[in-house]
Motif scaffolding. Sequence first.
Motif, mmCIF file in Angstrom:
data_model
loop_
_atom_site.group_PDB
_atom_site.id
_atom_site.type_symbol
_atom_site.label_atom_id
_atom_site.label_comp_id
_atom_site.label_asym_id
_atom_site.label_seq_id
_atom_site.Cartn_x
_atom_site.Cartn_y
_atom_site.Cartn_z
ATOM 1 N N VAL A 146 -1.234 7.984 8.866
ATOM 2 C CA VAL A 146 -2.404 7.590 9.649
ATOM 3 C C VAL A 146 -3.453 8.698 9.602
ATOM 4 O O VAL A 146 -3.215 9.818 10.031
ATOM 5 N N SER A 147 -4.602 8.383 9.028
ATOM 6 C CA SER A 147 -5.759 9.288 9.074
ATOM 7 C C SER A 147 -7.000 8.412 9.137
ATOM 8 O O SER A 147 -7.321 7.870 10.184
ATOM 9 N N SER A 180 -7.174 5.641 7.635
ATOM 10 C CA SER A 180 -6.614 4.293 7.680
ATOM 11 C C SER A 180 -5.107 4.406 7.859
ATOM 12 O O SER A 180 -4.525 5.470 7.637
ATOM 13 N N LYS A 181 -4.492 3.314 8.259
ATOM 14 C CA LYS A 181 -3.041 3.282 8.428
ATOM 15 C C LYS A 181 -2.421 2.741 7.152
ATOM 16 O O LYS A 181 -2.722 1.630 6.736
#
Length: 302
Positions: A74-75, A77-78
């Motif tokens: 997770v950053s 987007s997952k």
Amino acid sequence: MIKKILLLLTIITLIGCNASKPVIVTTKKAPSKTNSEVVRTSKRTNSKSATANKSTASKTIKRNTKNSQTEVIVSTSKTIVTNDVIKLYVYQFKEIAMANMKQYGIPASIILAQGILESGAGRGDLATRSNNHFGIKCHAGWTGESVNHDDDAAQECFRKYDSPAESFQDHALFLTSRSRYAKLFEYTKGDYKAWARGLRAAGYATDPKYPDKLISYIDRYNLHQYDSKVLDINYVLSEDHLVEELTLESRNIGNALASYVVQKGDTLYSISKKFELKVEDLKQKNNLTDNTLSIGQRLVVN
């Protein structure tokens, strides 16, 4: 009288001979029964051996299945990936990371760890849509192409590149050209933990766990070995690691064949038909939230 006695003896002799025959027949049949028993015993032994072999094979398969683990990155987007995908990512970009370390002084381990986290090991939305592997936003002065993506705020502007290599190059320039990251270059090049904490302190990411995530990837995937190679600190490639790299290389070739670069006129529907996929499956494989495609975008189609 003598003739009667001889006749009587002859009759007794004949009776004695006939009485001995059944004993001989019985003696011959006994070995036959023994042989039959030996054969049946042998078959039972083979059956048990086969069962044992199947059991062992089953256990081996279960162990091999457990070796492939899934994790969520997770950053920007997952993204859900397996550890094999992360290893392939490292294999694909380690040379670029080491080259950037030599030229710009950024630890290769940090470059690779940030790439894994920010791009979802190359499978995240920004990476597949725009080759952006480090979550770098447009910022003032950016004149290149861009895409909009939800992050800290809705539909923020992110940089778009022609290739992942261009993204790695811009990441190096981004860190070396901004004064707020200057303190990072005072750290020892091999001190990846100081670099991980320094990036968070300098404002590269807002996530308080950002340093821990980077350090976790570096430790779990032995990424600091590439720092050692660049710094030449008695690094020796082990045979086990060499075998693993050769295996990853063959998988990487297969992975490349299982992707598709979007051409002019392509749609999700036309691509799904070309590779016999459902549109929803194609979107899920590539973490797409809508039907928007861009020319040059690489899609996973395996």
